[in-house]
Motif scaffolding. Structure first.
Motif, PDB file in Angstrom:
ATOM      1  N   ALA B  90       0.842  -1.198   0.000  1.00 14.01           N
ATOM      2  CA  ALA B  90       0.000   0.000   0.000  1.00 14.01           C
ATOM      3  C   ALA B  90       0.881   1.253   0.000  1.00 14.01           C
ATOM      4  CB  ALA B  90      -0.926  -0.006   1.213  1.00 14.01           C
ATOM      5  N   TRP B  91       1.974   1.231   0.754  1.00  9.79           N
ATOM      6  CA  TRP B  91       2.890   2.377   0.751  1.00  9.79           C
ATOM      7  C   TRP B  91       3.451   2.611  -0.648  1.00  9.79           C
ATOM      8  CZ3 TRP B  91       6.123   3.981   5.494  1.00  9.79           C
ATOM      9  CH2 TRP B  91       5.340   3.879   6.665  1.00  9.79           C
ATOM     10  N   ILE B  92       3.868   1.508  -1.273  1.00 10.01           N
ATOM     11  CA  ILE B  92       4.414   1.633  -2.641  1.00 10.01           C
ATOM     12  C   ILE B  92       3.327   2.174  -3.569  1.00 10.01           C
ATOM     13  CG2 ILE B  92       5.348   0.361  -4.629  1.00 10.01           C
ATOM     14  CD1 ILE B  92       6.557  -1.610  -2.628  1.00 10.01           C
ATOM     15  N   PHE B  93       2.130   1.584  -3.425  1.00  8.05           N
ATOM     16  CA  PHE B  93       1.031   1.977  -4.296  1.00  8.05           C
ATOM     17  C   PHE B  93       0.718   3.466  -4.147  1.00  8.05           C
ATOM     18  CE2 PHE B  93      -3.558   2.868  -4.333  1.00  8.05           C
ATOM     19  CZ  PHE B  93      -3.822   2.688  -5.674  1.00  8.05           C
ATOM     20  N   TYR B  94       0.540   3.892  -2.887  1.00  3.32           N
ATOM     21  CA  TYR B  94       0.181   5.295  -2.694  1.00  3.32           C
ATOM     22  C   TYR B  94       1.331   6.218  -3.070  1.00  3.32           C
ATOM     23  CZ  TYR B  94      -4.431   4.486  -0.826  1.00  3.32           C
ATOM     24  OH  TYR B  94      -5.743   4.156  -0.715  1.00  3.32           O
ATOM     25  N   TYR B 146      11.392  -2.700   1.975  1.00  3.26           N
ATOM     26  CA  TYR B 146      10.829  -3.859   2.662  1.00  3.26           C
ATOM     27  C   TYR B 146      10.688  -5.035   1.685  1.00  3.26           C
ATOM     28  CZ  TYR B 146       7.827  -7.159   4.918  1.00  3.26           C
ATOM     29  OH  TYR B 146       7.330  -8.335   5.419  1.00  3.26           O
ATOM     30  N   MET B 147      10.228  -4.741   0.477  1.00  2.41           N
ATOM     31  CA  MET B 147      10.042  -5.818  -0.501  1.00  2.41           C
ATOM     32  C   MET B 147      11.383  -6.465  -0.857  1.00  2.41           C
ATOM     33  SD  MET B 147       6.931  -6.169  -0.831  1.00  2.41           S
ATOM     34  CE  MET B 147       5.407  -5.295  -0.530  1.00  2.41           C
ATOM     35  N   MET B 148      12.440  -5.665  -0.899  1.00  2.00           N
ATOM     36  CA  MET B 148      13.761  -6.225  -1.166  1.00  2.00           C
ATOM     37  C   MET B 148      14.178  -7.132  -0.019  1.00  2.00           C
ATOM     38  SD  MET B 148      15.719  -2.957  -2.793  1.00  2.00           S
ATOM     39  CE  MET B 148      16.038  -2.946  -4.555  1.00  2.00           C
ATOM     40  N   TYR B 149      13.935  -6.647   1.194  1.00  2.00           N
ATOM     41  CA  TYR B 149      14.245  -7.448   2.381  1.00  2.00           C
ATOM     42  C   TYR B 149      13.455  -8.757   2.338  1.00  2.00           C
ATOM     43  CZ  TYR B 149      13.187  -9.000   7.142  1.00  2.00           C
ATOM     44  OH  TYR B 149      12.957  -9.770   8.250  1.00  2.00           O
ATOM     45  N   ARG B 150      12.165  -8.641   1.965  1.00  2.00           N
ATOM     46  CA  ARG B 150      11.286  -9.812   1.949  1.00  2.00           C
ATOM     47  C   ARG B 150      11.770 -10.842   0.928  1.00  2.00           C
ATOM     48  NH1 ARG B 150       6.325 -10.529  -0.957  1.00  2.00           N
ATOM     49  NH2 ARG B 150       4.878 -11.949   0.081  1.00  2.00           N
ATOM     50  N   ALA B 184      14.723  -6.542 -11.076  1.00  2.00           N
ATOM     51  CA  ALA B 184      14.900  -5.382 -11.963  1.00  2.00           C
ATOM     52  C   ALA B 184      13.824  -4.338 -11.674  1.00  2.00           C
ATOM     53  CB  ALA B 184      14.832  -5.832 -13.424  1.00  2.00           C
ATOM     54  N   PHE B 185      12.610  -4.833 -11.423  1.00  2.00           N
ATOM     55  CA  PHE B 185      11.492  -3.946 -11.119  1.00  2.00           C
ATOM     56  C   PHE B 185      11.757  -3.149  -9.834  1.00  2.00           C
ATOM     57  CE2 PHE B 185       7.193  -3.718  -9.003  1.00  2.00           C
ATOM     58  CZ  PHE B 185       6.684  -2.711  -9.807  1.00  2.00           C
ATOM     59  N   LEU B 186      12.159  -3.881  -8.794  1.00  2.11           N
ATOM     60  CA  LEU B 186      12.418  -3.215  -7.513  1.00  2.11           C
ATOM     61  C   LEU B 186      13.552  -2.206  -7.641  1.00  2.11           C
ATOM     62  CD1 LEU B 186      12.117  -6.224  -5.010  1.00  2.11           C
ATOM     63  CD2 LEU B 186      10.545  -4.306  -5.283  1.00  2.11           C
ATOM     64  N   TRP B 187      14.639  -2.622  -8.280  1.00  2.00           N
ATOM     65  CA  TRP B 187      15.801  -1.734  -8.401  1.00  2.00           C
ATOM     66  C   TRP B 187      15.478  -0.511  -9.247  1.00  2.00           C
ATOM     67  CZ3 TRP B 187      19.613  -1.227  -5.298  1.00  2.00           C
ATOM     68  CH2 TRP B 187      20.131  -2.316  -4.589  1.00  2.00           C
ATOM     69  N   THR B 188      14.801  -0.710 -10.356  1.00  2.00           N
ATOM     70  CA  THR B 188      14.487   0.420 -11.232  1.00  2.00           C
ATOM     71  C   THR B 188      13.653   1.457 -10.478  1.00  2.00           C
ATOM     72  OG1 THR B 188      14.428  -1.136 -13.059  1.00  2.00           O
ATOM     73  CG2 THR B 188      13.534   1.057 -13.486  1.00  2.00           C
ATOM     74  N   LEU B 189      12.610   0.951  -9.794  1.00  2.00           N
ATOM     75  CA  LEU B 189      11.745   1.893  -9.084  1.00  2.00           C
ATOM     76  C   LEU B 189      12.493   2.628  -7.983  1.00  2.00           C
ATOM     77  CD1 LEU B 189       8.163   0.519  -8.350  1.00  2.00           C
ATOM     78  CD2 LEU B 189       8.828   2.644  -9.474  1.00  2.00           C
ATOM     79  N   ILE B 190      13.316   1.905  -7.247  1.00  2.00           N
ATOM     80  CA  ILE B 190      13.989   2.546  -6.121  1.00  2.00           C
ATOM     81  C   ILE B 190      15.036   3.533  -6.621  1.00  2.00           C
ATOM     82  CG2 ILE B 190      15.922   0.985  -5.553  1.00  2.00           C
ATOM     83  CD1 ILE B 190      14.820   1.085  -2.628  1.00  2.00           C
ATOM     84  N   LEU B 256      11.238   7.416 -18.083  1.00  2.00           N
ATOM     85  CA  LEU B 256      10.554   7.223 -19.372  1.00  2.00           C
ATOM     86  C   LEU B 256      10.686   5.771 -19.843  1.00  2.00           C
ATOM     87  CD1 LEU B 256      11.407  10.550 -21.231  1.00  2.00           C
ATOM     88  CD2 LEU B 256       9.150   9.764 -20.482  1.00  2.00           C
ATOM     89  N   THR B 257      11.858   5.182 -19.611  1.00  2.00           N
ATOM     90  CA  THR B 257      12.046   3.776 -19.978  1.00  2.00           C
ATOM     91  C   THR B 257      11.066   2.905 -19.197  1.00  2.00           C
ATOM     92  OG1 THR B 257      14.380   4.285 -20.213  1.00  2.00           O
ATOM     93  CG2 THR B 257      13.776   1.956 -20.238  1.00  2.00           C
ATOM     94  N   PHE B 258      10.945   3.218 -17.925  1.00  2.00           N
ATOM     95  CA  PHE B 258      10.017   2.478 -17.068  1.00  2.00           C
ATOM     96  C   PHE B 258       8.602   2.548 -17.636  1.00  2.00           C
ATOM     97  CE2 PHE B 258       7.139   2.171 -13.434  1.00  2.00           C
ATOM     98  CZ  PHE B 258       7.622   1.054 -12.785  1.00  2.00           C
TER      99      PHE B 258
END
Lengths: 261, 720
Positions: B90-94, B146-150, B184-190, B256-258
């Protein structure tokens, strides 16, 4: 190219039943009718040959019976057979295997198939005579209890394996056309869904009379007649359980009882 | 705070400040390409879904839309059974949503309303905007960390994507590509989020001498804090300017790539899950898809047979593994995981349905090939609905499986063990190979006559069901229920020889033609009888009559035995003088608890009987199937699998000092008795039907039944 498969609607007995008033058969209220177990395999074998040949073969199902036997016929058609033939005349009510074979022989003459399959036997009467008699009447080769078959439409011969007594098997080549009686386990029969059975109503079924086949009631007179059908007296069995001593004492008790001691 | 010396219109961020024209052109070209790639992807995906059969699953639009928005905003389904991960999502989403809206607002101001002479991104709005964006950025980064930790340290088994239905070495066994994509998704976003903050900081450093920027710096609190660190490290305005230019391009191109990659990667779940949640059938777990049995063909064997809804759902799966974790087939090492089934279909769709022209030949989905669904996978399902219940994005695995089973049944290709059962059902309306005549034979063991509902009006029509009629162990429960109803003075009757199975399992095994024939015959029979309500001890029968018969014109009030017992005890019609001093646990039947939500009546009855109920770890909607459903009770268990009933018995054994494992379904009774024996627990606790406990509490169970041996002996003689 055509394979003819003869099928029978058999009676499956309930575990409680009563005999008919004339004592020559079970009261029909006490059994349910179904396609002969063996015929599931003979139909499947024909369909497998048809499919392996790229559907370039016709599978025709034949049964001798009144309109109630349409269920069995349609079950076979639902599995993928092309068309059906049902022969009936009230004079066939007491027909035995040989009489049925006489009728079937006329159908075979009419249809000129390249191969005829029957079940090895019927699961109610179990005479295993129809296929053999049919081959005899036609003057065709016959193989009974076929448990493996190599045959393609148009072949002049078929190679097959038969179960013999004592656990033996034989491999034989048979000239075609021939009549083969198919044993259980030769394949894994497919299931006919209820939807398929209903839709099989669309498939053509020829309903023939004895007249159509050029037969008279006299010419198919049965070679045998059932005089009486009954449940024989059964012996008693008892499973003796308990320790060795308990079993022995119970056994002694039974022996004394039987000897009237 | 800013002093009133400033014109509010100047309190803003000047976009592209100090950019040479060529840079601006390059940026706009890149942006247009990115948006073009994004739009093409969206279009191509929609084209893929539209190759399915039209389902009309998105109408009525607005109620479905509102429902979806509520689910998404509350994150209710994501948080379920995964509190922490759900909250972090939810944190990521918001965070992501706010940042996306923020960026879109800037674009709106700059490129759309600005050129028309209307600007809004300045002054107070700009300052509040800055704080909101910073909070959103922090939320996003915390959630991602947190998701990376998980993923890295919690190493959850459900996040392992290797397929249970494939062997190592199979070309489609390894799904490590998914793992790389997750990372890749987690790293790109962060990285996008972090560079955003660094960019903000470098601007403050760069423009520290402009009062109009410096005075409002704390409206970008995180960026300003970082700016102080940068300045402390000796970064001056010029260095800040260079850093800002470099970061601007890095952040911009990455973002933009994302966006361009959204429709091609797992990021698409942002959209596909919304569509799936909207299309979700709330009855999906109770009622299998209706179908015209007179159609040319039924079921799903090829891609072109799937509806657009299912094609979208393949892409909606986020691989979260909740269904994978809940599935009893998976837990027992059967070759099925609902998640992997959906992913298999997604991959096959992407292999075959992506091109601009639809495939020339229909693409078969069931088979042994790469990325095809194997028949044994479909036959592993218990139809317990654990998957559909927990899926956070509304994927309907169970109806998909049933649709594919329908095709297999049509083709006549399935486990040979199932054939005698289906043939028996066709011939005599029961799955146990028994004759119709034998169905009411259990009534002979009663010392009173049950009314024949076909011949006389009754208040309650008792639909007995197959296992309750024929299975020797269940018959004891059936007899107990008859005695209870009799003692309570209920006017009840049964349908004797004419009752046929209601067809719950027949439908779920995929024999739709037979199911509909049974349903129609049963409804015709029921309609010819006079009664007020129906009762049944079998949750499968309960589910089908309640939820599936209305489709065929059968509308009845039906109760499960547990509800009726609860009421009769409450109303004092059933006295329970005998005190039961048992420590018990309760195994919820899937078709009663999870599927119909009736989790309380059996518990209330146990409360009324004074039983000491200790809940199983998995209970109510999270109950674990005994393994019987969906026709599995008719099939054998391969040797290298674990029976779900044994897993469940082991779970019950984990509760110390247990006297009784209470079940409330004939099939559960059958399975759990085996499960308790199979795990060597038969000396530790007993398996009993709730009805048997009621009978015991009423003091009825000591009534001597007619001697069973005599009965058997006479049957043997008769059939000899």
């Amino acid at each position: 190219m055509k394979i003819l498969v003869t099928v029978k609607q058999v009676a499956a007995l309930d575990d409680e039943f009563e005999m008919r008033d004339d004592g020559r058969d079970v009261d029909e209220d006490f059994f349910e009718e179904d396609l002969n177990e063996f015929d599931h395999y003979s139909v499947e074998e024909a369909l497998l040959i048809k499919e392996a040949a790229g559907d370039d073969a016709e599978v025709v199902i034949v049964t001798v019976g009144d309109e109630d036997t349409d269920d069995a016929l349609r079950t076979a058609l639902a599995k993928g057979a092309d068309r059906g033939i049902r022969v009936w005349d009230d004079s066939l009510a007491d027909a035995d295997g040989v009489a049925i074979a006489r009728v079937l022989a006329k159908v075979v003459e009419r249809e000129q198939p390249d191969m005829v399959f029957t079940g090895a036997q019927s699961s109610d009467f179990g005479s295993a005579v129809t296929g053999m008699a049919l081959a005899g009447l036609m003057g065709w080769p016959h193989a009974a209890v076929v448990c493996a078959l190599e045959y393609s439409p148009g072949d002049n011969t078929a190679t097959l394996r038969r179960e013999l007594e004592g656990g033996l098997e034989e491999i034989m080549t048979i000239r075609c056309p021939a009549v083969l009686s198919i044993q259980l386990g030769i394949n894994e029969p497919r299931y006919a869904s209820l939807r398929g059975i209903k839709q099989a109503k669309q498939k053509p079924v020829d309903e023939l009379t004895l007249d159509d086949l050029g037969l008279s009631a006299d010419s198919i007179a049965p070679a045998s007649r059932v005089r009486r059908m009954y449940a024989p007296e059964k012996g008693q069995a008892e499973l003796i359980t308990g320790s060795a001593a308990e079993q022995a004492s119970r056994l002694a008790e039974i022996i004394k009882e039987l000897r009237g001691m | 705070m800013f002093s009133s010396d400033y014109d509010p219109e100047n309190i803003t961020r000047i976009l592209f400040r100090d950019f040479p024209t060529w840079m601006l052109i390059v940026f706009y070209i890149v942006a247009v390409i990115a948006i073009g790639v994004f739009l093409y992807g969206v279009w191509a995906q929609i084209r893929k879904y539209r190759r399915g059969v039209r389902s009309g699953a998105w109408t009525p639009f607005w109620p479905r839309f509102r429902n979806m928005v509520g689910t998404v905003l509350s994150h209710r389904t994501v948080k379920r059974r995964a509190r922490m991960a759900g909250s972090m999502h939810a944190w990521i989403f918001y965070g992501f949503t706010l940042l996306f809206i923020g960026t879109s607002l800037i674009t709106l101001d700059q490129d759309i309303t600005g050129p028309l002479g209307f600007h809004f991104w300045y002054g107070w709005f700009y300052l509040v905007f800055g704080i909101v964006m910073d909070v959103a950025g922090v939320a996003l980064i915390v959630g991602l960390l947190y998701m990376m930790y998980r993923r890295k340290w919690l190493a959850l088994p459900k996040l392992d994507y290797t397929r249970p239905d494939r062997e190592p070495g199979d070309p489609d066994y390894d799904r490590s590509g998914y793992r790389r994509e997750d990372w890749a998704f987690l790293w790109t976003l962060i990285i996008i989020a972090i560079t955003g903050f660094l960019l903000e900081a470098s601007r403050v450093v760069w423009l520290q001498n402009e009062a109009i920027v410096w005075d409002v710096r704390w409206h970008a609190p995180v960026g300003t804090a970082i700016a102080y660190v940068m300045m402390g490290l000796g970064l001056g305005p010029e260095g800040g300017g260079d850093l800002r230019m470099g970061l601007w391009w890095f952040h911009g191109i990455l973002a933009l790539t994302f966006i361009a990659l959204v429709p091609y990667t797992k990021v698409m779940h942002i959209f596909t899950t919304l569509g799936s949640l909207m299309a979700r059938d709330p009855e999906g777990k109770r009622r299998m898809p209706s179908v015209d049995v007179d159609a040319e063909h039924i079921g799903v064997s090829h891609f072109s047979d799937f509806t657009d809804k299912y094609l979208l759902q393949f892409d909606a799966c986020t691989k979260c593994g909740k269904c994978h974790e809940a599935c009893p087939a998976r837990a027992g090492d059967y070759p099925l995981s609902p998640r992997d089934l959906v992913l298999t279909l997604r991959e096959l769709a992407n292999d075959t349905q992506w091109k601009s022209a639809p495939p020339a030949e229909p693409v078969r989905v069931i088979g042994e090939g790469v990325n095809m669904v194997r028949p044994e996978t479909l036959w592993s399902c218990r139809t317990c609905a654990a998957c559909i219940e927990i899926c956070p994005v509304g994927i309907e695995h169970l109806p998909m499986i049933v649709e594919m089973r329908r095709a297999l049944v049509e083709e006549g290709e399935f486990d040979p063990m199932l054939q005698p059962t289906l043939r028996s059902l066709q011939k005599s309306g029961n799955s146990l190979g028994e004759s119709k005549r034998k169905r009411p034979r259990w009534t002979r063991k009663l010392d009173f006559e049950i009314k024949d509902a076909r011949k006389e009006p009754v208040d309650v029509l008792w639909y007995v069901g197959d296992y309750a009629s024929f299975d020797p162990r269940s018959q004891k429960v059936t007899i107990a229920f008859a005695r209870i109803l009799n003692a309570a003075g209920v006017s009840f009757g049964i349908l004797y020889e004419d009752e046929q199975t209601a067809g719950n399992d027949v439908r779920r095994v995929g024999e739709e033609g037979l199911f509909q024939a049974l349903a129609e015959a049963n409804i015709e029979l029921l309609d010819s009888c006079e009664f007020k309500t129906i009762v049944t001890t079998d949750p499968h029968t309960y589910n089908t009559i309640k939820n599936e018969y209305p489709e065929f014109g059968g509308n009845y009030t039906i109760e499960h035995a547990s509800m009726m017992l609860e009421r009769l005890i409450r109303e004092g019609k059933i006295p329970t003088p005998v005190e039961l001093d048992y420590r018990v646990t309760f195994h919820d039947p899937c078709h009663l608890g999870r599927i119909n939500g009736d989790v309380e009546p059996p518990r209330q009855v146990m409360g009324q009987l004074g039983l000491d109920l200790v809940e199983l770890p998995r209970n109510r909607d999270n109950s674990f199937c005994c393994g019987a459903g969906g026709g599995r009770i008719w099939l054998g268990d391969p040797p290298d699998t674990k029976k779900p009933a044994e897993l469940r018995a082991a779970e019950a054994a984990g509760i110390g000092g247990l006297d009784v494992l209470v079940v409330n379904c004939p099939k559960c009774l059958n399975m759990m008795e085996d499960g308790v024996k199979g795990t060597g627990n038969e000396d530790n606790f007993r398996v009993m039907e709730l009805i048997e406990l009621v009978e015991e509490a009423m003091g009825l169970s000591d009534d001597p039944a007619p001697d069973e041996d005599d009965e058997t002996a006479s049957e043997t003689a008769a059939s000899a």
